[in-house]
Design an enzyme around this catalytic site. Structure first.
Site, PDB file in Angstrom:
ATOM      1  N   GLU A   1     -41.831  -5.383   2.807  1.00  0.00           N
ATOM      2  CA  GLU A   1     -41.588  -6.555   1.944  1.00  0.00           C
ATOM      3  C   GLU A   1     -42.524  -7.714   2.291  1.00  0.00           C
ATOM      4  OE1 GLU A   1     -39.596  -6.137  -0.513  1.00  0.00           O
ATOM      5  OE2 GLU A   1     -38.028  -4.727   0.073  1.00  0.00           O
TER       6      GLU A   1
ATOM      7  N   SER B   1     -41.493   1.612   1.024  1.00  0.00           N
ATOM      8  CA  SER B   1     -40.667   1.756   2.232  1.00  0.00           C
ATOM      9  C   SER B   1     -40.703   3.190   2.736  1.00  0.00           C
ATOM     10  CB  SER B   1     -39.221   1.336   1.937  1.00  0.00           C
ATOM     11  OG  SER B   1     -39.192  -0.024   1.555  1.00  0.00           O
TER      12      SER B   1
ATOM     13  N   ASN C   1     -40.634   0.267  -6.739  1.00  0.00           N
ATOM     14  CA  ASN C   1     -40.391   1.716  -6.821  1.00  0.00           C
ATOM     15  C   ASN C   1     -41.647   2.566  -6.676  1.00  0.00           C
ATOM     16  OD1 ASN C   1     -37.693   1.028  -7.426  1.00  0.00           O
ATOM     17  ND2 ASN C   1     -38.192   0.859  -9.587  1.00  0.00           N
TER      18      ASN C   1
ATOM     19  N   CYS D   1     -43.876   4.745 -20.044  1.00  0.00           N
ATOM     20  CA  CYS D   1     -44.754   5.354 -21.053  1.00  0.00           C
ATOM     21  C   CYS D   1     -45.717   6.361 -20.416  1.00  0.00           C
ATOM     22  CB  CYS D   1     -45.552   4.270 -21.772  1.00  0.00           C
ATOM     23  SG  CYS D   1     -46.815   3.537 -20.726  1.00  0.00           S
TER      24      CYS D   1
ATOM     25  N   GLY E   1     -42.641   3.502  -3.749  1.00  0.00           N
ATOM     26  CA  GLY E   1     -42.480   4.269  -2.513  1.00  0.00           C
ATOM     27  C   GLY E   1     -43.023   3.582  -1.275  1.00  0.00           C
TER      28      GLY E   1
END
Ligand SMILES: [Zn+2]
Length: 209
Positions: free
Chosen positions: A94, A16, A12, A153, A14
């Site tokens: 990937e 891609s 997550n 956090c 970013g």
């Protein structure tokens, strides 16, 4: 001489989205790019999909036994034949799932064919070990760039906690991508949460790997 770039980050972060943006930047200037990813990633088969909603088909998939340089050459020749233009850049999504040999081939493509290769991938697995493709990229890429994302956090996330049935797990295979919950005996949905070092250790009870 062109370079091999590795742009890495936690889940997550970013990657891609950044890849699709890079492709767009080349194409906006009338240049041709090739997009590829390892075939092992079953998440979206032959698509590169950004969490922002953009998706795009790759030009080719690389199976674990594939000769990356030969497959690339085939597609480079196709671009030459149809556009009379050279490929300006090879973009890999990937990249953690590439083999070390395939990363070596990407290095050779950059050096010997003067085509920049930009690989995007996750640095480490849910047990904090480097993926094979990432370990090799970290070792030989000319340029390393971290794409950052934030832990719950607020600190920078560097690890990828695996969540099954709402709980963090610290056992299992390195690759378990959204196996899904189809059928009676299907496993529970596997997801990941990007964590900083402190939150990872808290969840794992102090365990690393
Ligand atoms: Zn944290």
């Amino acid at each position: 001489m062109a370079k091999l770039y590795f742009r890495y980050g936690a889940m997550n972060s970013g990657k891609s989205t950044a890849l699709l943006q890079a492709a767009y930047n080349y194409e906006e200037r009338g240049q041709h790019v090739l997009l590829a990813k390892p075939a092992i990633d079953t998440k979206a088969a032959s698509e590169i999909s950004s969490r922002l909603g953009m998706t795009r088909e790759v030009d080719f998939l690389l199976g674990p036994e594939d000769d990356a340089r030969a497959v690339f050459a085939e597609h480079r020749d196709r671009v030459r034949a149809s556009t009379s233009a050279e490929v300006a850049c090879l973009l890999i999504d990937e990249a953690q799932f590439l083999t070390a040999e395939q990363v070596d081939d990407l290095f050779r493509i950059a050096i010997e064919e003067s085509i920049p290769v930009i690989a995007y991938g996750i640095r480490n697995d849910f047990l904090t070990h480097a993926f094979p493709g990432s370990a090799r990229l970290l070792a030989i890429a000319h340029s390393l760039e971290e794409l950052k994302t934030i832990c719950r956090c607020g600190r920078k996330a560097v690890f990828n906690g695996r969540v099954v049935g709402g709980r963090f797990v610290f056992d299992g295979d390195q690759v378990a991508i959204d196996e899904g919950a189809n059928g009676d005996s299907a496993p529970e949905l596997t997801t990941y949460e990007s964590l900083c070092g402190a939150c990872y250790l808290q969840e794992s009870g102090g365990r690393l790997g």
